[in-house]
Structure formats: structure tokens, C-alpha cells
Design a protein around this motif. Structure first.
Motif, PDB file in Angstrom:
ATOM      1  N   THR A  93       0.872  -1.176   0.000  1.00  7.99           N
ATOM      2  CA  THR A  93       0.000   0.000   0.000  1.00  7.99           C
ATOM      3  C   THR A  93       0.905   1.221   0.000  1.00  7.99           C
ATOM      4  O   THR A  93       1.364   1.665   1.057  1.00  7.99           O
ATOM      5  N   PRO A  94       1.199   1.769  -1.176  1.00 11.01           N
ATOM      6  CA  PRO A  94       2.085   2.942  -1.226  1.00 11.01           C
ATOM      7  C   PRO A  94       1.468   4.153  -0.530  1.00 11.01           C
ATOM      8  O   PRO A  94       0.245   4.282  -0.450  1.00 11.01           O
ATOM      9  N   ARG A  95       2.346   5.000  -0.017  1.00  7.35           N
ATOM     10  CA  ARG A  95       1.947   6.260   0.627  1.00  7.35           C
ATOM     11  C   ARG A  95       1.004   6.058   1.802  1.00  7.35           C
ATOM     12  O   ARG A  95       0.186   6.929   2.133  1.00  7.35           O
ATOM     13  N   LEU A 110       3.366   1.299   3.337  1.00  9.73           N
ATOM     14  CA  LEU A 110       4.652   1.902   3.014  1.00  9.73           C
ATOM     15  C   LEU A 110       4.686   3.401   3.289  1.00  9.73           C
ATOM     16  O   LEU A 110       3.665   4.094   3.149  1.00  9.73           O
ATOM     17  N   PRO A 111       5.858   3.922   3.634  1.00  8.01           N
ATOM     18  CA  PRO A 111       6.010   5.368   3.829  1.00  8.01           C
ATOM     19  C   PRO A 111       6.058   6.112   2.494  1.00  8.01           C
ATOM     20  O   PRO A 111       6.530   5.573   1.485  1.00  8.01           O
ATOM     21  N   ALA A 112       5.631   7.348   2.523  1.00 11.81           N
ATOM     22  CA  ALA A 112       5.545   8.129   1.287  1.00 11.81           C
ATOM     23  C   ALA A 112       6.907   8.409   0.676  1.00 11.81           C
ATOM     24  O   ALA A 112       7.014   8.584  -0.548  1.00 11.81           O
ATOM     25  N   TRP A 113       7.968   8.452   1.475  1.00  5.60           N
ATOM     26  CA  TRP A 113       9.283   8.780   0.922  1.00  5.60           C
ATOM     27  C   TRP A 113       9.777   7.723  -0.068  1.00  5.60           C
ATOM     28  O   TRP A 113      10.706   7.989  -0.828  1.00  5.60           O
ATOM     29  N   CYS A 114       9.181   6.532  -0.065  1.00  2.27           N
ATOM     30  CA  CYS A 114       9.565   5.515  -1.058  1.00  2.27           C
ATOM     31  C   CYS A 114       9.290   5.992  -2.486  1.00  2.27           C
ATOM     32  O   CYS A 114       9.850   5.439  -3.442  1.00  2.27           O
ATOM     33  N   GLU A 115       8.440   7.007  -2.624  1.00  2.00           N
ATOM     34  CA  GLU A 115       8.099   7.508  -3.951  1.00  2.00           C
ATOM     35  C   GLU A 115       9.094   8.539  -4.459  1.00  2.00           C
ATOM     36  O   GLU A 115       9.005   8.978  -5.605  1.00  2.00           O
ATOM     37  N   ASP A 116      10.044   8.942  -3.608  1.00  2.00           N
ATOM     38  CA  ASP A 116      11.013   9.977  -3.970  1.00  2.00           C
ATOM     39  C   ASP A 116      12.331   9.323  -4.352  1.00  2.00           C
ATOM     40  O   ASP A 116      13.023   8.759  -3.501  1.00  2.00           O
ATOM     41  N   THR A 117      12.694   9.378  -5.619  1.00  2.00           N
ATOM     42  CA  THR A 117      13.919   8.723  -6.092  1.00  2.00           C
ATOM     43  C   THR A 117      15.090   9.683  -6.229  1.00  2.00           C
ATOM     44  O   THR A 117      16.129   9.318  -6.782  1.00  2.00           O
ATOM     45  N   GLN A 118      14.942  10.915  -5.737  1.00  2.00           N
ATOM     46  CA  GLN A 118      16.019  11.887  -5.842  1.00  2.00           C
ATOM     47  C   GLN A 118      17.173  11.519  -4.913  1.00  2.00           C
ATOM     48  O   GLN A 118      16.995  10.849  -3.892  1.00  2.00           O
ATOM     49  N   PRO A 123      13.036   8.763   6.461  1.00  2.00           N
ATOM     50  CA  PRO A 123      13.244   7.345   6.731  1.00  2.00           C
ATOM     51  C   PRO A 123      13.502   7.050   8.210  1.00  2.00           C
ATOM     52  O   PRO A 123      13.052   6.017   8.713  1.00  2.00           O
ATOM     53  N   PHE A 124      14.201   7.958   8.906  1.00  2.00           N
ATOM     54  CA  PHE A 124      14.420   7.710  10.327  1.00  2.00           C
ATOM     55  C   PHE A 124      13.099   7.760  11.095  1.00  2.00           C
ATOM     56  O   PHE A 124      12.880   6.970  12.023  1.00  2.00           O
ATOM     57  N   ALA A 125      12.207   8.656  10.709  1.00  2.40           N
ATOM     58  CA  ALA A 125      10.880   8.685  11.338  1.00  2.40           C
ATOM     59  C   ALA A 125      10.145   7.370  11.090  1.00  2.40           C
ATOM     60  O   ALA A 125       9.395   6.898  11.960  1.00  2.40           O
ATOM     61  N   SER A 126      10.364   6.759   9.939  1.00  4.72           N
ATOM     62  CA  SER A 126       9.756   5.451   9.659  1.00  4.72           C
ATOM     63  C   SER A 126      10.321   4.382  10.583  1.00  4.72           C
ATOM     64  O   SER A 126       9.592   3.478  11.019  1.00  4.72           O
ATOM     65  N   LEU A 127      11.625   4.443  10.863  1.00  8.61           N
ATOM     66  CA  LEU A 127      12.213   3.492  11.813  1.00  8.61           C
ATOM     67  C   LEU A 127      11.602   3.656  13.194  1.00  8.61           C
ATOM     68  O   LEU A 127      11.357   2.657  13.894  1.00  8.61           O
ATOM     69  N   LEU A 128      11.348   4.896  13.613  1.00  5.96           N
ATOM     70  CA  LEU A 128      10.717   5.130  14.912  1.00  5.96           C
ATOM     71  C   LEU A 128       9.290   4.567  14.922  1.00  5.96           C
ATOM     72  O   LEU A 128       8.853   3.948  15.907  1.00  5.96           O
ATOM     73  N   ARG A 129       8.566   4.771  13.832  1.00  2.06           N
ATOM     74  CA  ARG A 129       7.217   4.213  13.736  1.00  2.06           C
ATOM     75  C   ARG A 129       7.254   2.699  13.766  1.00  2.06           C
ATOM     76  O   ARG A 129       6.415   2.049  14.423  1.00  2.06           O
ATOM     77  N   LEU A 130       8.220   2.100  13.067  1.00  3.67           N
ATOM     78  CA  LEU A 130       8.391   0.651  13.094  1.00  3.67           C
ATOM     79  C   LEU A 130       8.645   0.163  14.515  1.00  3.67           C
ATOM     80  O   LEU A 130       8.042  -0.820  14.971  1.00  3.67           O
ATOM     81  N   ALA A 131       9.540   0.844  15.225  1.00  5.75           N
ATOM     82  CA  ALA A 131       9.859   0.443  16.593  1.00  5.75           C
ATOM     83  C   ALA A 131       8.619   0.493  17.482  1.00  5.75           C
ATOM     84  O   ALA A 131       8.340  -0.445  18.247  1.00  5.75           O
TER      85      ALA A 131
END
Length: 436
Positions: free
Chosen positions: A162-164, A231-239, A171-179
Motif C-alpha cells: 500500500t504505497p503512501r 509503506l512510507p511516502a518517501w519511497c516515492e522519492d527517487t532523488q 526514513p528515520f521517522a519510519s524506523l521510529l514508527r516501526l519500533a
């Protein structure tokens, strides 16, 4: 590319695996040592020594003979994904396709999107082999890497994505959410139940049973958990800037596994405690990200987004399969406080890189050579970005311009892991189940 390095990366004398499930890392070591500036003599000596007796205590095995009984075609090769059979046939197929399509990048554009969802296989060694080969520019190793990713592949189940689903700031905020999500909602109990479930009978990935931890990862991926697929929204950013933030987060994840001793020293004698040790699986999450980056670079934007989605799901699955699970919020935040974004190298820190590189070149454990090489590459990329910032090099720099690279790169390079103790007479204490 140096002649010796090119020749070793084209070696076909040794099998891609040994002892049933361990991955052959010899070519990874060649890339890392060459990148660290090791002499030809050291590279040749390490390759020969590793082939005769790996850090696990087992020698590499001879490559299986090419099999003429199986001929693969563009419509049939995928039937072998994850079966761990007919590796010579897969290698021959990708060699023919590379020649037909006109090179490494074209091969990835044709087959990368089909291969990358299988990156959890062999504890990410398939994507490591392929991506590091792409970075090194070796046709022979790219062919081998594509074949290995197909050979050992375990699906991350992208059809469940489920994107976004989460608007995490980074990404670090995603690690905190995962924890938070894992440790507050029965994650460890869920994983234990999945790994012990009788639902996974004799027919479930029988080829992975000898590998233990790899078999458990396959179970966790098969059952699935919302934390893997929302999934976190930053996965959509390839920059490149977004990718830099992901590397920083995974470095912090690795440093968190070493606790209070992260980044405190290298150069220990084999088998004796030095800094860390860092998590063996955490190190693979870092080196596999380098693989994902370089394997996906030739792909179109949507395929690169899918590669990041697959990587994040892989990171979650592997982290949640370990006995300890992902680090808690408290551990992650404590690590981030030690290595915040504004913590940069002093002149003394910069001078320490020579010592760190010497330790990496001298290291027996290939994973540490690779860690040191990758951390230095990331540090160099950081320095190049700094040099391009507005005001860089001017007498009165804007306050927002950092004066030096992030300290976390040096800390990671300075935090070695230990070899899992699976072989005869190995003194190093294991840090994770043996799936190297």
C-alpha cells in the motif's frame, strides 16, 4: 578497472555458494579492497586465502559444471526463481541476454523489475552481488549476480504493498514508527508464532531449511505483517537527497545495534572484542541498500520507486525476524542524539580515516571490508554535495552550510561486526544466526 581486479571478478572457478547455504563473498572483498586502495598483492592474497578457507572455517567449493540439459528463454527463466537449482543455466541465460541486449544497463532495464522483488533471498546476498557488480562495472559479475538473485530469490510480496500509507517525515521517522508499532502491539510474539507455526510444512521452501534464519525470513514474508506493506511516502522519492536520508537512517539503525560502543575503535585482533560488534544482519541491510541503488539506477522512475518499496519491506521483514527485533524507539533516539545531522567531522576525525582504511584492508572478515569501503564512499559523496552548496568555500558561509561530512559515516566504518560461529574452530562470537 585494474587488470587484477577485472580478472578476479570474472573468476568462474568457484561456486556462488558453499556449505549448503553460505554465499561466496570473495568478489565483494575484491571490490572493497580495491576501493580502499589495497595493493594487488593484498587483493590477490586475500582472494586466495578466502578461497582456501573462508572466515567461517570452510573452503569455497568448485563451481558446478555447466548443464546442457536445461536451456532457458525469456519466457521460461522465471520458473527457476527461488528454486536454488540450475545456477549454470541461469548464468548462461543472462550472459546470452546481456550480449543480445547490448550491455549491463540494458540487461537491468529488461529484467531488473522482475528480479528486484526477490531481494530478501540469501539474506540479501543476491542483490548485493548484482548491485555491487553494477557499481564495479563487471559484465561477468553482473551476469552472475542476476543469476544468483533468481537462484536464491524469496519474494517480498509486492502485490500486498500500500504505497503512501504513512506520511513519515523521513526514513528515520519510519524506523521510529516501526519500533513503536512492533514493540507495542505484540510484534515479538507474532514473529515467534509465525516461526513456530505448523502451517509451514515440509513443502515450504525446503531448500532453505539448512539455513535456519533464511527459512524464518521466508516464513515471515509469506505470512506478512502490515508494518511491511503499509509503506512510507518517501519511497516515492527517487532523488539523491532522499536516498541520502535513507542511508543515514540505515547507518543509525546499524549503529544502534552496537549500543554505547558504536564507532569507538577498529583494528582489533581476530576473535577479540573491538568496537561494537555491530549487528550482522544490520550490516547486510546497509550493504544491500548500495546494491539496490546501483542495480536500479538504469531503471525508469516507477521501477526505482518499486525498488525502494521492496527494500523497505525487506528491511522490516529481516529486522522483525531477528531474535531481538528492530531496536526500540529509546535506543534509536539515543543513537540519533549521538550522531545528529549537524554532527560533522573535526579535523582530527578526518585524519582518522587513514587508520580506519588501514584496518579495513587488514581485516579478515569480508563484511567489515565492505562496510569500511561503503562508509567511505558515502562520506566522499557527502563531501562532494557540500562542495556544491551555495556559499561553499566562501569566506562567510551561510550558517545552514555544513563545514564537513556527517560524523555517522566514520562511526559506521569504525564499528565492525563478528563472523557468525558456524565453522570448525572459529573463535568469534556470533551476533546473529549464521546466514552469511
Amino acid at each position: 578497472m585494474r587488470e587484477l581486479v577485472s580478472g578476479l571478478l570474472a573468476d568462474r572457478a568457484h561456486g556462488i555458494e558453499f556449505h549448503g547455504f553460505l554465499s561466496n563473498h570473495s568478489k565483494h572483498a575484491v571490490i572493497a579492497l580495491a576501493g580502499l586502495g589495497a595493493s594487488d598483492a593484498r587483493i590477490k592474497q586475500y582472494f586466495s586465502s578466502y578461497s582456501a578457507c573462508t572466515p567461517y572455517g570452510f573452503p569455497l567449493e568448485a563451481a558446478p559444471a555447466d548443464a546442457n540439459s536445461v536451456v532457458l528463454a525469456p519466457k521460461t527463466w522465471s520458473s527457476l526463481i527461488g528454486k536454488k537449482t540450475h545456477f549454470p543455466a541461469l548464468r548462461t541465460f543472462f550472459a546470452v541476454e546481456l550480449e543480445r541486449l547490448g550491455g549491463r544497463d540494458a540487461l537491468m532495464r529488461e529484467y531488473g523489475a522482475d528480479l528486484l522483488p526477490y531481494m530478501p533471498g540469501a539474506l540479501t546476498h543476491g542483490i548485493i552481488h548484482l548491485g555491487w557488480a553494477m557499481d564495479a562495472g563487471s559484465d561477468h559479475m553482473v551476469i552472475e549476480g542476476a543469476a544468483y538473485l533468481a537462484f536464491c530469490g524469496v519474494s517480498v510480496r509486492p502485490e500486498r504493498f500500500t504505497p503512501r500509507a504513512h506520511a513519515d517525515a523521513s526514513p528515520f521517522a519510519s524506523l521510529l514508527r516501526l519500533a513503536d508499532g512492533w514493540h507495542s502491539s505484540g510484534g515479538p510474539e507474532w514473529a515467534a508464532a509465525v516461526k513456530a507455526s505448523p502451517d509451514f510444512g515440509e513443502g515450504f521452501h525446503p531448500e532453505l531449511k539448512p539455513a535456519g534464519f533464511q527459512h524464518d525470513v521466508a516464513k515471515v514474508l509469506s505470512r506478512g505483517h502490515p508494518l511491511m506493506y503499509e509503506l512510507p511516502a518517501w519511497c516515492e522519492d527517487t532523488q539523491d537527497g532522499a536516498l541520502d536520508q535513507l542511508y543515514r537512517a540505515v547507518v543509525l539503525l546499524y549503529l544502534a545495534s552496537a549500543g554505547s560502543r558504536a564507532g569507538q575503535g577498529v583494528g582489533r585482533a581476530p576473535g577479540k572484542a573491538g568496537a561494537g560488534p555491530g549487528s550482522f544482519t544490520g550490516l547486510h541491510l546497509l550493504t544491500s541498500l548500495w546494491g539496490v541503488e546501483h542495480a536500479s539506477r538504469p531503471l525508469d522512475v516507477e521501477a526505482r520507486r518499486q525498488a525502494l518499496r521492496c527494500y523497505w519491506a525487506t528491511l522490516v521483514a529481516i529486522s522483525c525476524t531477528t531474535a531481538a527485533g528492530p531496536p526500540t524507539r529509546a535506543i534509536l533516539e539515543s543513537t540519533a542524539q549521538k550522531f545528529p545531522a549537524h554532527a560533522v567531522e573535526s579535523r582530527a576525525d578526518s585524519a582518522r580515516w587513514d587508520e580506519v582504511v588501514r584496518a579495513g584492508i587488514a581485516e579478515e572478515e569480508e563484511h567489515n571490508q565492505k562496510l569500511c569501503y561503503l562508509a567511505r564512499r558515502l562520506r566522499e559523496r557527502d563531501a562532494e554535495t557540500l562542495a556544491q552548496q551555495p556559499g561553499a568555500g566562501a569566506g562567510d558561509q551561510p550558517q545552514a552550510v555544513r563545514a564537513a561530512p556527517w560524523l555517522g559515516w566514520l562511526a559506521a566504518a569504525n564499528t565492525f561486526t563478528f563472523t557468525p560461529n558456524v565453522g570448525p574452530g572459529r573463535a568469534r562470537a556470533p551476533t546473529q544466526p549464521a546466514d552469511g
